[in-house]
Scaffold this active site. Structure first.
Site, short mmCIF file in Angstrom:
data_model
loop_
_atom_site.label_atom_id
_atom_site.label_comp_id
_atom_site.label_asym_id
_atom_site.label_seq_id
_atom_site.Cartn_x
_atom_site.Cartn_y
_atom_site.Cartn_z
N LYS A 47 0.81 -1.22 0.00
CA LYS A 47 0.00 0.00 0.00
C LYS A 47 0.85 1.27 0.00
O LYS A 47 2.05 1.26 0.23
CB LYS A 47 -0.98 -0.03 1.17
N ARG A 72 -3.93 -10.04 4.92
CA ARG A 72 -4.33 -10.15 3.51
C ARG A 72 -3.17 -9.64 2.65
O ARG A 72 -2.79 -8.48 2.75
CB ARG A 72 -5.59 -9.33 3.25
#
Length: 275
Positions: free
Chosen positions: A217, A251
């Site tokens: 991210k 995840r």
């Protein structure tokens, strides 16, 4: 605290014995990390098998990109992207989650044998609770709201409490909820870092199960200066940190690398009788 989710076809998901690694399978042409790579059914099915070989405990299938600025798609288009792979993927000996905020898509996926609903809009559409209740599916509810200034942890806790209340009001078993604080969704860089530093505070009730998605991210890029496809090791470090703060599910894209990091973290942090 050990918790067992009973799923389709005799499958089960056990929380508390080890960190569960959720492998990401994007059936999209435009996801921020691997858009288009697994868009064809053959490539998607092959990647699902590979994720299991690498150590995934859950496979999370998403057919609509949730990256900032992504163009929304209809429920029909979203389901059309995954229906060709579901007969094969749901036969694999592993729990499958559907990454969607649309009840219509969740229903169709559950009919095919998908086990878990991963709602990136945090049950904004309350019909999703009814769907989960009907099919006996656990829900991952992600915080995805604009935050107030100065109290991001308070905001996320309020969302958790409101979700528990909404589910209880519909007579849905609240032990079947998994919470995700939504790193990168509606949050500043400072918000993301604060949440990660204080993840343990989000387990304000013993029964709360936490999942987290940090893989590749933007905040990692800001800290490291690395491009998206160079961020796996740093993603793994964040996952290990999250495990130390009580997170139960991570995840990730690179299951092969990060599952081994999680195994080592579990050995040091969870397995009291390992030696």
């Amino acid at each position: 605290m050990k918790k067992i989710f009973r799923l389709h076809g005799g499958k089960k998901l056990t929380i508390g014995e080890k960190t569960l690694v959720m492998g990401i399978l994007n059936i999209t042409p435009d996801s921020f990390s691997d858009g288009g790579r697994y868009f064809s059914p053959d490539a998607a099915i092959a990647h699902a098998v590979q994720l299991i070989e690498y150590g995934a405990d859950i496979i999370d299938i998403g057919a609509e990109s949730t990256r900032p600025g992504a163009t929304p798609i209809s429920a029909d288009e979203e389901f059309s992207r995954i229906e060709k792979i579901l007969p094969a993927v749901t036969k694999l000996d592993i729990p499958i989650s559907i990454d969607t905020y649309k009840p219509e898509v969740a229903i169709q996926a559950l009919e095919f044998g998908v086990d878990i609903i991963n709602d990136v809009r945090g049950l904004e559409d309350l019909r999703m609770i009814d769907v989960a209740k009907k099919y006996g599916a656990p829900i991952i509810a992600m915080h995805n709201e604009k935050c107030s200034e100065g109290d991001i942890i308070g905001d996320v806790k309020k969302f958790f409490r409101r979700t528990l209340e909404n589910c209880a009001a519909k007579d849905f078993d609240t032990t079947q909820i998994i919470f995700d604080p939504g790193i990168g969704f509606g949050k500043t860089f400072e918000d993301d870092i604060t949440i990660l530093r204080r993840l343990d505070e989000l387990k304000f009730k013993q029964e709360i199960t936490l999942a987290i998605g940090v893989s590749r991210k933007r905040f990692i890029g800001r800290v490291t200066g690395l491009k998206i496809d160079e961020r796996d090791e740093a993603s793994g470090v964040v996952c290990v940190h999250a495990i130390s703060k009580g997170v139960d599910i991570v995840r990730v894209h690179n299951v092969k690398l990060i599952s081994k990091m999680c195994l080592m973290a579990d050995t040091l942090l969870r397995r009291e009788n390992f030696l």
